[in-house]
Every structure is written in structure tokens, then in C-alpha cells.
Design a protein around this motif. Structure first.
Motif, PDB file in Angstrom:
ATOM      1  N   MET A 269      35.712  32.338  38.476  1.00 48.57           N
ATOM      2  CA  MET A 269      35.801  33.544  38.048  1.00 48.57           C
ATOM      3  C   MET A 269      35.122  33.300  36.935  1.00 48.57           C
ATOM      4  SD  MET A 269      39.816  34.822  37.966  1.00 48.57           S
ATOM      5  CE  MET A 269      40.709  33.542  36.716  1.00 48.57           C
ATOM      6  N   THR A 270      33.883  34.954  37.214  1.00 43.98           N
ATOM      7  CA  THR A 270      32.801  34.516  36.008  1.00 43.98           C
ATOM      8  C   THR A 270      33.319  36.189  34.738  1.00 43.98           C
ATOM      9  OG1 THR A 270      31.762  35.573  37.649  1.00 43.98           O
ATOM     10  CG2 THR A 270      30.866  33.563  36.643  1.00 43.98           C
ATOM     11  N   CYS A 271      34.212  36.842  35.378  1.00 47.21           N
ATOM     12  CA  CYS A 271      34.475  37.896  34.536  1.00 47.21           C
ATOM     13  C   CYS A 271      35.885  39.094  35.049  1.00 47.21           C
ATOM     14  CB  CYS A 271      32.808  39.570  35.052  1.00 47.21           C
ATOM     15  SG  CYS A 271      32.902  40.018  36.367  1.00 47.21           S
ATOM     16  N   ASN A 272      35.942  39.972  34.487  1.00 50.12           N
ATOM     17  CA  ASN A 272      37.246  41.147  34.837  1.00 50.12           C
ATOM     18  C   ASN A 272      36.557  41.778  36.381  1.00 50.12           C
ATOM     19  OD1 ASN A 272      39.498  40.980  33.813  1.00 50.12           O
ATOM     20  ND2 ASN A 272      38.986  43.952  33.422  1.00 50.12           N
ATOM     21  N   SER A 273      35.725  41.586  37.078  1.00 50.28           N
ATOM     22  CA  SER A 273      35.726  42.169  38.338  1.00 50.28           C
ATOM     23  C   SER A 273      36.494  40.714  39.334  1.00 50.28           C
ATOM     24  CB  SER A 273      34.360  42.872  38.984  1.00 50.28           C
ATOM     25  OG  SER A 273      34.131  42.654  39.607  1.00 50.28           O
ATOM     26  N   CYS A 274      36.493  39.308  38.784  1.00 48.54           N
ATOM     27  CA  CYS A 274      36.902  38.917  39.763  1.00 48.54           C
ATOM     28  C   CYS A 274      38.120  38.674  39.537  1.00 48.54           C
ATOM     29  CB  CYS A 274      36.274  36.980  39.432  1.00 48.54           C
ATOM     30  SG  CYS A 274      34.215  37.455  39.186  1.00 48.54           S
TER      31      CYS A 274
ATOM     32  N   GLN B 217      40.427  41.434  38.975  1.00 49.41           N
ATOM     33  CA  GLN B 217      40.567  42.293  39.905  1.00 49.41           C
ATOM     34  C   GLN B 217      40.643  42.283  41.620  1.00 49.41           C
ATOM     35  OE1 GLN B 217      37.990  45.917  37.511  1.00 49.41           O
ATOM     36  NE2 GLN B 217      39.329  46.004  36.474  1.00 49.41           N
TER      37      GLN B 217
ATOM     38  N   LEU C 162      41.715  35.191  33.010  1.00 49.63           N
ATOM     39  CA  LEU C 162      40.168  34.302  33.313  1.00 49.63           C
ATOM     40  C   LEU C 162      40.113  33.561  32.568  1.00 49.63           C
ATOM     41  CD1 LEU C 162      37.383  35.210  34.450  1.00 49.63           C
ATOM     42  CD2 LEU C 162      37.219  36.824  32.540  1.00 49.63           C
TER      43      LEU C 162
ATOM     44  N   SER D  47      41.802  30.562  33.686  1.00 48.40           N
ATOM     45  CA  SER D  47      41.566  30.265  34.915  1.00 48.40           C
ATOM     46  C   SER D  47      42.607  30.182  35.844  1.00 48.40           C
ATOM     47  CB  SER D  47      40.201  29.082  35.102  1.00 48.40           C
ATOM     48  OG  SER D  47      39.755  29.004  34.304  1.00 48.40           O
TER      49      SER D  47
END
Length: 201
Positions: A158-163, A165, A184, A187
Motif C-alpha cells: 500500500m502506498t497511499c490513502n487511496s489504497c 480506501q 497504512l 500495513s
């Protein structure tokens, strides 16, 4: 299958099949009734036995409901009462279909596979005895409580808040998932689910 105590692996990836709750219930209720021989045999004599198992490795109510829900779905188990305080499980089952040793292995195989089980006592109990009638009453309390368990899953990549969500959105729609919280920073995903409808896998 693993909750029922059998080692299993996927040989061939399936085409996805959507099963509703009614289908799952129907599948759960079919196995034993399929052969006519067993249908004629079972009502003619009471073959229910009761065995007490000592279970090491339970540390919370979630362990208790995990074991109770896994064993109560087995066709040949008529009732199970697990006590966290006594580290025991009293199982009433059809002795003509299963042995205490098979049940012991089934409990040890329940996810996460941390339980060490020994057979404490074996009692043959006709259905008229008072001990078995109290056994049949007790599991009703556990059924009325909502069965939920919590699992923490490690999620790499996961790299960001979009991941976050995206994962929460997809998993929260899955049958049996009560809630999901993805972190996040750590992890991880913490998921509350109904063990009768889905599993950590």
C-alpha cells in the motif's frame, strides 16, 4: 473444509460461484441424508455419545465461539458446549459415524491450529438422561449471541490513502464481513467477520 478438520488445498482455481445464504444452508444440510441406508438406520436406535475434551491454548471468548461454530456445523455433532474456565468441551455426537479421536483431531485442526486437545472422559448417555437435556439447552445461549471474530491481516504494497480506501471498500462488501479498518502506517487490516460465512483466508 479445514474448519471441519480435514487438510485441504486448491488443486485447480475455480470459476467463481456466488452462493447465497440459502444455498450454503442447503449444502450444510445435505451430506448424511443422501444415502437411504443411513436414513433408515439412524432413527432406530439412539447412538448419541457424549465425550469431554480438555483443550489447551484457548485464551478468549473468540476461541470458544470459533471451536463451537466449527464443530456445530459437522453433521454428526448434535451439541457442543465449550468452557473457557474449565478448558473443556463437552461434545454430543453420533457414535456410529465418528470416533472421539476423529473429533479430537477436528478440534486441533481448527484455525489457527494452536489448540492441544486430549480426551478427558467418554460417557454413553441415552437421550432421556438429565445431563444430555441440560447439554441441549446450553448451546442455545451461544447461538443467540452474534458470532463474530476478528483477524489482523498484514498487507504489503500500500502506498497511499487511496489504497486503504480501495481495500476497505472491496472487503466491506464481502458476505460475512462486519467491519474493516486498514492502517497504512502498520500495513495491516483489522477485519471483524462472521466465521460461519467467511474465513481469514
Amino acid at each position: 473444509i479445514e474448519a471441519a478438520g480435514f487438510p485441504a488445498f486448491i488443486k485447480k482455481q475455480p470459476k467463481y460461484l456466488k452462493l447465497g445464504t440459502i444455498d450454503v444452508e442447503r449444502l450444510k444440510n445435505t451430506p448424511v441424508k443422501s444415502s437411504e441406508g443411513s436414513q433408515q438406520k439412524s432413527p432406530s436406535y439412539p447412538t448419541d455419545s457424549t465425550t469431554t475434551f480438555i483443550i489447551e491454548g484457548m485464551h478468549c471468548k473468540s476461541c470458544v465461539s470459533n471451536i463451537e461454530s466449527a464443530l456445530s456445523t459437522l453433521q454428526y455433532v448434535s451439541s457442543i458446549v465449550v468452557s473457557l474456565e474449565n478448558r473443556s468441551a463437552i461434545v454430543k455426537y453420533n457414535a456410529s459415524l465418528v470416533t472421539p479421536e476423529m473429533l479430537r483431531k477436528a478440534i486441533e485442526a481448527i484455525s489457527p491450529g494452536q489448540y492441544r486437545v486430549s480426551i478427558s472422559s467418554e460417557v454413553e448417555s441415552p437421550s432421556s438422561s438429565p445431563s444430555s437435556s441440560s447439554l441441549q439447552k446450553m448451546p442455545l445461549n451461544t447461538v443467540s449471541q452474534p458470532l463474530t471474530q476478528e483477524v489482523v491481516v498484514n498487507i504489503n504494497g500500500m502506498t497511499c490513502n487511496s489504497c486503504v480506501q480501495s481495500i476497505e471498500g472491496v472487503i466491506s462488501k464481502k458476505p460475512g464481513v462486519k467491519s474493516i479498518h486498514v492502517s497504512l502506517a502498520n500495513s495491516t487490516g483489522t477485519i471483524e467477520y462472521d466465521p460461519l460465512l467467511t474465513s481469514p483466508e
